[in-house]
Design a protein around this motif. Structure first.
Motif, short mmCIF file in Angstrom:
data_model
loop_
_atom_site.label_atom_id
_atom_site.label_comp_id
_atom_site.label_asym_id
_atom_site.label_seq_id
_atom_site.Cartn_x
_atom_site.Cartn_y
_atom_site.Cartn_z
N THR A 16 20.56 16.15 56.43
CA THR A 16 19.08 16.53 56.48
C THR A 16 18.60 17.13 55.29
O THR A 16 17.78 17.80 55.23
CB THR A 16 19.01 17.59 57.53
OG1 THR A 16 19.90 18.58 57.43
CG2 THR A 16 19.51 16.79 58.91
N LEU A 17 19.58 16.99 54.23
CA LEU A 17 19.26 17.71 52.94
C LEU A 17 17.99 17.02 52.25
O LEU A 17 17.84 15.66 52.10
CB LEU A 17 20.53 17.67 51.86
CG LEU A 17 21.40 18.79 52.23
CD1 LEU A 17 22.58 18.38 51.28
CD2 LEU A 17 20.97 20.27 51.97
N MET A 18 17.36 17.52 51.47
CA MET A 18 16.37 16.96 50.52
C MET A 18 16.90 16.68 49.22
O MET A 18 16.99 17.61 48.54
CB MET A 18 14.89 17.78 50.49
CG MET A 18 14.32 18.03 51.80
SD MET A 18 12.46 19.12 51.51
CE MET A 18 13.02 20.20 51.35
N ARG A 19 17.71 15.40 49.27
CA ARG A 19 18.22 15.27 47.85
C ARG A 19 17.48 15.26 46.65
O ARG A 19 18.26 15.26 45.63
CB ARG A 19 18.96 13.80 48.15
CG ARG A 19 19.81 13.87 49.40
CD ARG A 19 20.74 12.55 49.49
NE ARG A 19 21.23 12.47 50.69
CZ ARG A 19 22.20 13.08 51.27
NH1 ARG A 19 22.91 14.22 50.68
NH2 ARG A 19 22.61 12.96 52.43
N PHE A 20 16.38 14.88 46.67
CA PHE A 20 15.71 15.14 45.47
C PHE A 20 15.51 16.36 44.79
O PHE A 20 14.96 16.61 43.63
CB PHE A 20 14.31 14.34 45.51
CG PHE A 20 13.28 15.21 46.35
CD1 PHE A 20 12.28 16.09 45.78
CD2 PHE A 20 13.04 15.18 47.70
CE1 PHE A 20 11.71 16.87 46.61
CE2 PHE A 20 12.13 15.80 48.57
CZ PHE A 20 11.47 16.72 48.08
N ARG A 22 17.92 18.68 44.27
CA ARG A 22 18.98 19.12 43.39
C ARG A 22 20.20 17.93 43.50
O ARG A 22 20.24 17.04 44.38
CB ARG A 22 19.77 20.42 43.75
CG ARG A 22 19.52 21.14 45.00
CD ARG A 22 20.53 22.15 45.25
NE ARG A 22 19.73 23.08 45.32
CZ ARG A 22 20.40 24.52 45.25
NH1 ARG A 22 21.58 24.72 45.07
NH2 ARG A 22 19.76 25.48 45.08
N SER A 23 21.05 18.07 42.47
CA SER A 23 21.84 16.78 42.32
C SER A 23 23.02 17.11 43.43
O SER A 23 23.51 16.13 43.80
CB SER A 23 22.54 16.78 40.81
OG SER A 23 23.19 17.85 40.67
N GLY A 24 23.38 18.22 43.46
CA GLY A 24 24.43 18.47 44.92
C GLY A 24 24.00 19.54 45.77
O GLY A 24 23.27 20.39 45.41
N PRO A 25 24.40 19.48 46.91
CA PRO A 25 24.32 20.25 47.82
C PRO A 25 24.87 21.81 47.66
O PRO A 25 25.93 21.76 47.09
CB PRO A 25 24.64 19.83 49.16
CG PRO A 25 25.87 18.82 48.87
CD PRO A 25 25.52 18.46 47.44
N PRO A 26 24.20 22.69 47.97
CA PRO A 26 24.82 24.21 47.92
C PRO A 26 25.95 24.40 48.78
O PRO A 26 25.96 23.41 49.91
CB PRO A 26 23.77 25.26 48.33
CG PRO A 26 22.73 24.38 48.70
CD PRO A 26 22.65 22.85 48.68
N ALA A 27 27.00 25.26 48.65
CA ALA A 27 28.00 25.00 49.62
C ALA A 27 27.62 25.84 50.84
O ALA A 27 26.62 26.36 51.17
CB ALA A 27 28.87 26.12 49.16
N LEU A 28 28.26 25.06 52.04
CA LEU A 28 27.84 25.58 53.26
C LEU A 28 29.15 26.27 53.65
O LEU A 28 30.32 25.71 53.89
CB LEU A 28 27.60 24.52 54.23
CG LEU A 28 27.28 24.86 55.70
CD1 LEU A 28 26.16 25.48 56.02
CD2 LEU A 28 27.38 23.29 56.37
N LEU A 29 28.93 27.70 54.01
CA LEU A 29 29.99 28.50 54.56
C LEU A 29 29.80 29.11 55.79
O LEU A 29 28.80 29.53 56.19
CB LEU A 29 29.94 29.71 53.11
CG LEU A 29 30.23 29.28 51.81
CD1 LEU A 29 29.79 30.68 50.90
CD2 LEU A 29 31.38 28.61 51.41
N PRO A 30 30.97 29.43 56.34
CA PRO A 30 30.99 30.19 57.56
C PRO A 30 30.27 31.65 57.46
O PRO A 30 30.46 31.99 56.07
CB PRO A 30 32.27 30.19 57.99
CG PRO A 30 33.17 29.83 56.85
CD PRO A 30 32.35 29.34 55.78
N SER A 31 29.80 32.00 58.51
CA SER A 31 29.32 33.42 58.47
C SER A 31 30.19 34.36 58.35
O SER A 31 31.44 34.28 58.83
CB SER A 31 28.62 33.64 59.80
OG SER A 31 28.05 35.11 59.87
N THR A 32 30.14 35.51 57.83
CA THR A 32 30.95 36.50 57.57
C THR A 32 30.58 37.83 58.67
O THR A 32 30.82 38.92 58.42
CB THR A 32 30.92 37.10 56.28
OG1 THR A 32 29.65 37.69 55.75
CG2 THR A 32 31.25 36.15 55.02
#
Length: 70
Positions: A16-20, A22-32
């Motif tokens: 579901t990212l809007m690829r246009f 950025r070149s790479g997706p930001p990291a998806l991290l678990p909640s803290t």
């Protein structure tokens, strides 16, 4: 959700990212936030009801003098 099905969450995220943007997706991290994660999210939704432009616009204007109580 991330802990229960990390592969499914990652796949849904990437699909579901809007690829246009950025070149790479930001990291998806678990909640803290641990056990308070759901409570924090619910609190944020409550604040959205009156601390966003849409929420503030939904509040009625000042009360007329004859409507005031106490």
């Amino acid at each position: 959700m991330y802990q229960a099905a990390p592969d499914a969450v990652q796949a849904g995220y990437l699909a579901t990212l809007m690829r246009f943007r950025r070149s790479g997706p930001p990291a998806l991290l678990p909640s803290t936030l641990g056990e308070f994660g759901a409570l924090t999210g619910a609190s944020e939704l409550v604040f959205d009801a009156f601390l966003t432009p849409r929420g503030l616009g939904a509040w009625p204007g000042p009360m007329a003098p004859e409507e005031k109580t106490a």
